[in-house]
Design an enzyme around this catalytic site. Structure first.
Site, short mmCIF file in Angstrom:
data_model
loop_
_atom_site.label_atom_id
_atom_site.label_comp_id
_atom_site.label_asym_id
_atom_site.label_seq_id
_atom_site.Cartn_x
_atom_site.Cartn_y
_atom_site.Cartn_z
N SER A 153 -1.88 15.63 -26.06
CA SER A 153 -3.18 15.14 -25.64
C SER A 153 -3.77 14.15 -26.48
CB SER A 153 -4.20 16.19 -25.59
OG SER A 153 -4.37 16.73 -24.17
N LYS A 168 -4.12 10.42 -25.58
CA LYS A 168 -4.98 10.00 -24.40
C LYS A 168 -5.99 9.00 -24.98
CE LYS A 168 -4.75 14.67 -21.95
NZ LYS A 168 -5.38 16.09 -21.91
N TYR A 171 2.92 9.51 -18.05
CA TYR A 171 2.00 10.36 -18.80
C TYR A 171 2.82 11.33 -19.72
CZ TYR A 171 -1.00 14.37 -19.48
OH TYR A 171 -1.81 15.45 -20.29
N TYR A 193 -11.60 19.85 -26.05
CA TYR A 193 -11.40 20.48 -24.86
C TYR A 193 -12.59 21.19 -24.66
CZ TYR A 193 -6.55 20.08 -25.84
OH TYR A 193 -5.07 19.74 -26.10
N VAL A 228 -2.11 20.23 -27.85
CA VAL A 228 -1.56 21.47 -27.69
C VAL A 228 -0.41 21.86 -28.80
CG1 VAL A 228 -2.27 22.20 -25.27
CG2 VAL A 228 -0.05 20.85 -25.82
N1 GLU Z 1 1.32 17.21 -22.14
C1 GLU Z 1 0.22 18.26 -21.99
C2 GLU Z 1 -0.15 18.62 -20.64
O1 GLU Z 1 -0.56 17.67 -19.93
C3 GLU Z 1 -0.90 17.84 -23.00
C4 GLU Z 1 -1.93 18.95 -23.16
C5 GLU Z 1 -2.47 18.74 -24.23
O2 GLU Z 1 -2.36 18.40 -25.38
O3 GLU Z 1 -3.88 19.01 -24.25
O4 GLU Z 1 -0.44 19.60 -20.34
#
Ligand code: GLU
Length: 325
Positions: free
Chosen positions: A63, A66, A189, A241, A259
């Site tokens: 994540s 992002k 993604y 989060y 994550v």
């Molecule tokens: N690739 C993970 C997902 O989309 C990233 C989630 C994360 O790191 O929060 O679930």
């Protein structure tokens, strides 16, 4: 030894025996991480670096990507167009929540939750999937200062099991929140999430954000200074989060976690910090990462709203430090 290096070593020592938290397992490949991996890195805007522990261990960025892809979408389309497609409201819901995607919602809440991140990735311009991937990799290479690679097993693992992300993309397509080929957007993604980085890389990437887009160690302009403010704002309000509010309250610096156990934090005009330790708490944040960053923030008065004298202490410690250049 410089005061910063010695504090990082103390923190590493203090928390390496902390054994709380669990590895993320919903992407099968992530269960292969070693729960003992633990690294802390700081890169300052004047080009000093401080590292302790497993700072050269590679892991997938997840994540944390992002943040950078949001910056790229802003550069591709400008703030107003991006805001029409992806909001900037924190949700308080888990990162993979579907509950706000319905007829009434005009756009996903923010670019740090999965729905918003998939919508953001779908905005990346380019003639076809290869050009879009190459543009995205080139952007990350400017931030990292070397070639970057997608970890193919993790990409395939997530692509094979990412039903929830796929469901979000379908819902958003159905409600007219994203356009185009959603399988291609999902692939891009999953690829951005599977990019391999180290803690050392992440601290440099954070330092580039702290330094108005220019990487302090390579001198490369990774991002335009025009959108750093927007990027840091969504990190501050939505980056951790459903702990984002408490994080802002207790630690008070823009940050993003992923994550796989990384946390990237930006002290504007001062430094980038990265902590990597795979075991996660119930919100999905690295257990050791939270502790280290909370202690660092308190010790050096890094909270953006800490208006006491403490605020200057990081600067003072830096003056007295002689980090790796
Ligand atoms: N690739 C993970 C997902 O989309 C990233 C989630 C994360 O790191 O929060 O679930």
């Amino acid at each position: 030894m410089s005061p910063i290096q010695s504090l990082l070593q103390d923190l590493h020592h203090r928390y390496s025996s902390l054994s709380e938290g669990k590895l993320a397992s919903y992407i099968p490949e992530l269960t292969k991480a070693n729960p003992d991996w633990f690294g802390i890195s700081v890169v300052t805007v004047d080009g000093q670096s401080f590292h302790v522990g497993d700072v050269d261990q590679q892991f997938t960025i997840q994540s944390i990507s992002k943040v950078f892809v949001y910056g790229m979408a802003l550069e591709d389309h400008g703030r107003d167009r991006v805001l029409k497609r992806v909001g900037v409201e924190p949700t308080g819901d888990p990162f993979n929540s579907l509950i706000r995607l319905d007829e009434a919602s005009k756009r996903p809440d923010n670019p740090m939750v999965n729905a918003g991140a998939i919508a953001t990735t779908s905005l990346i311009t380019g003639e076809g999937p290869t050009e879009r991937l190459n543009r995205l990799l080139a952007m990350f290479e400017r931030y990292v200062g070397r070639d970057v690679y997608v970890d193919v097993p993790t990409f395939l693992s997530e692509r094979a099991t990412g039903h929830r992300n796929r469901a979000m993309a379908h819902l958003m397509l159905n409600f007219g929140m994203i356009n185009g080929n959603i399988e291609e957007a999902l692939d891009l993604y999953f690829q951005q999430c599977a990019l391999l980085v180290t803690g050392r890389d992440l601290a440099g990437m954070a330092a580039a954000l702290a330094n108005r887009g220019t990487h302090p160690l390579t001198g490369i302009q990774a991002a335009s200074p025009d959108y750093i403010r927007e990027i840091l704002s969504v990190m501050y309000t939505c980056g951790m989060y459903n702990f984002a509010g408490e994080w802002a309250y207790r630690v008070g610096i823009p940050a993003k976690s992923g994550v796989s156990g990384g946390i990237l934090a930006v002290v504007p005009n001062q430094a980038g910090i990265a902590v990597f330790s795979p075991p996660l708490d119930e919100n999905g944040n690295s257990v050791r990462g939270l502790r280290v960053l909370e202690d660092l923030s308190r010790e050096y008065g890094l909270h953006l709203f800490d208006l006491s004298l403490g605020r200057c202490r990081f600067g003072e410690a830096l003056l007295a430090s002689d980090g790796e250049n």
